[in-house]
Write a protein that holds these residues in place. Structure first.
Motif, PDB file in Angstrom:
ATOM      1  N   ASN A  76      36.205  36.776  47.573  1.00  0.00           N
ATOM      2  CA  ASN A  76      37.152  37.853  47.882  1.00  0.00           C
ATOM      3  C   ASN A  76      36.626  38.831  48.927  1.00  0.00           C
ATOM      4  OD1 ASN A  76      38.974  36.885  45.933  1.00  0.00           O
ATOM      5  ND2 ASN A  76      37.970  38.053  44.304  1.00  0.00           N
ATOM      6  N   ASP A 115      37.033  44.045  38.237  1.00  0.00           N
ATOM      7  CA  ASP A 115      38.226  43.337  38.713  1.00  0.00           C
ATOM      8  C   ASP A 115      38.424  43.644  40.193  1.00  0.00           C
ATOM      9  OD1 ASP A 115      40.820  42.516  39.352  1.00  0.00           O
ATOM     10  OD2 ASP A 115      41.608  42.987  37.374  1.00  0.00           O
ATOM     11  N   ASP A 116      38.295  42.642  41.032  1.00  0.00           N
ATOM     12  CA  ASP A 116      38.427  42.862  42.471  1.00  0.00           C
ATOM     13  C   ASP A 116      39.808  43.379  42.852  1.00  0.00           C
ATOM     14  OD1 ASP A 116      35.842  42.171  43.010  1.00  0.00           O
ATOM     15  OD2 ASP A 116      36.284  40.114  43.640  1.00  0.00           O
ATOM     16  N   LYS A 117      40.852  42.894  42.185  1.00  0.00           N
ATOM     17  CA  LYS A 117      42.206  43.361  42.497  1.00  0.00           C
ATOM     18  C   LYS A 117      42.329  44.858  42.224  1.00  0.00           C
ATOM     19  CE  LYS A 117      44.331  40.439  39.779  1.00  0.00           C
ATOM     20  NZ  LYS A 117      43.158  39.650  39.321  1.00  0.00           N
ATOM     21  N   ALA A 118      41.795  45.293  41.105  1.00  0.00           N
ATOM     22  CA  ALA A 118      41.859  46.716  40.766  1.00  0.00           C
ATOM     23  C   ALA A 118      41.070  47.549  41.773  1.00  0.00           C
ATOM     24  CB  ALA A 118      41.300  46.938  39.358  1.00  0.00           C
ATOM     25  N   LEU A 126      40.545  46.880  44.926  1.00  0.00           N
ATOM     26  CA  LEU A 126      41.303  46.942  46.176  1.00  0.00           C
ATOM     27  C   LEU A 126      42.458  47.926  46.081  1.00  0.00           C
ATOM     28  CD1 LEU A 126      41.374  43.175  47.198  1.00  0.00           C
ATOM     29  CD2 LEU A 126      40.236  45.024  48.434  1.00  0.00           C
ATOM     30  N   VAL A 127      43.186  47.880  44.968  1.00  0.00           N
ATOM     31  CA  VAL A 127      44.333  48.771  44.812  1.00  0.00           C
ATOM     32  C   VAL A 127      43.884  50.232  44.778  1.00  0.00           C
ATOM     33  CG1 VAL A 127      46.187  49.490  43.250  1.00  0.00           C
ATOM     34  CG2 VAL A 127      45.786  47.055  43.679  1.00  0.00           C
ATOM     35  N   LEU A 138      38.658  40.318  51.926  1.00  0.00           N
ATOM     36  CA  LEU A 138      39.731  41.281  51.701  1.00  0.00           C
ATOM     37  C   LEU A 138      39.254  42.728  51.762  1.00  0.00           C
ATOM     38  CD1 LEU A 138      41.504  39.502  48.715  1.00  0.00           C
ATOM     39  CD2 LEU A 138      42.556  39.971  50.941  1.00  0.00           C
ATOM     40  N   CYS A 167      44.501  52.342  38.998  1.00  0.00           N
ATOM     41  CA  CYS A 167      45.393  51.626  39.910  1.00  0.00           C
ATOM     42  C   CYS A 167      46.785  52.250  39.960  1.00  0.00           C
ATOM     43  CB  CYS A 167      45.520  50.157  39.503  1.00  0.00           C
ATOM     44  SG  CYS A 167      44.000  49.221  39.689  1.00  0.00           S
ATOM     45  N   TRP A 227      42.654  47.275  53.575  1.00  0.00           N
ATOM     46  CA  TRP A 227      42.832  47.642  52.163  1.00  0.00           C
ATOM     47  C   TRP A 227      42.226  49.015  51.853  1.00  0.00           C
ATOM     48  CZ3 TRP A 227      45.643  45.711  48.223  1.00  0.00           C
ATOM     49  CH2 TRP A 227      46.245  44.467  48.419  1.00  0.00           C
TER      50      TRP A 227
END
Length: 236
Positions: A105, A76-79, A81-82, A108, A54, A113
């Motif tokens: 999620n 980790d979905d946030k990771a 996406l980033v 997104l 990330c 993204w």
């Protein structure tokens, strides 16, 4: 064609993907920030990098600008996406694939993204269950946003007018393409001289505008609808 592929996340999923791609002759770089995940003996043909996928500096160190594909496969979905966003916007990676861990999620994971392909295991399993119990309904399996096309499936019912027809004599609507037939559990390419049989699972690539017309051609009946159960988006 051999590709260079960077995989963020060296857990079970990332390592499985790496082994499969290595067998197909591709160059693989596995990236993970957890020292315990660096298990080079499990994927001996891959490059390994202890870093945070990330972080811009980590991806620069990984040489992401030289990669043909970036796969964000962490839990980790946030990771995911980033990493996808950085890969697409900062390094111009031609194709990005991101793992969706939580169905809530999914919305997104799109081109905003930097995600070209979003793979959701829960959605895939639901779609396959839907596919398994549905005969005569067109089921949308994948959505290819860039080409505005879908991969759709129908299990051909016995009453279809297409049963027994020579495949080469059938004229599909618009730009519809029959890409595969699954018969008796085995996938096969369509043979123009072959014929369709009741119970065949037919896979098509089609623009969404032609789905209804295709469904009515394969299984004409009143009030037919297309079941929209997309698994992933866009190009794989």
């Amino acid at each position: 064609m051999s590709m260079r592929v960077a995989i963020g996340g060296a857990g079970n999923v990332g390592r499985s993907i790496a082994n499969e791609l290595l067998e197909n002759g591709h160059e693989i770089l596995l990236i993970d920030r957890d020292p315990h995940a660096i298990k080079s003996d499990t994927v001996p043909g891959a490059e390994w990098l202890l870093a945070d996928a990330c972080e811009l500096s980590s991806l620069e160190e990984a040489g992401l600008d030289t990669c043909d594909v970036a796969i964000a496969a962490t839990g980790d979905d946030k990771a995911n996406l980033v990493m996808s966003l950085l890969a697409k916007t900062e390094f111009g990676v031609p194709r990005t694939v991101a793992r969706v861990n939580h169905p809530k999620n999914e919305w997104l994971f799109n081109e905003v993204w930097g995600v070209d392909v979003a793979v959701s295991t829960p959605r895939l399993m639901c779609a396959l269950v839907e596919e398994a119990v549905t005969v005569g309904d067109l089921v949308r399996i994948l959505t290819f946003h860039e080409g505005e096309a879908n991969l759709v499936e129908m299990t051909l019912p016995g009453g279809s007018p297409c049963v027994g027809q020579r495949i080469g004599d059938l004229t599909w609507p618009g730009d519809v393409v029959l890409v595969a037939i699954i018969r008796d559990g085995h996938a096969q390419p369509p043979d123009a001289d072959g014929s369709l049989e009741a119970g065949d699972e037919l896979l098509f690539v089609t623009a969404q505008d032609y789905e209804q017309e295709l469904a009515e051609m394969l299984s004409p009946r009143a009030g037919i609808t297309v079941k929209q159960t997309p698994v992933a988006s866009p190009r794989i």
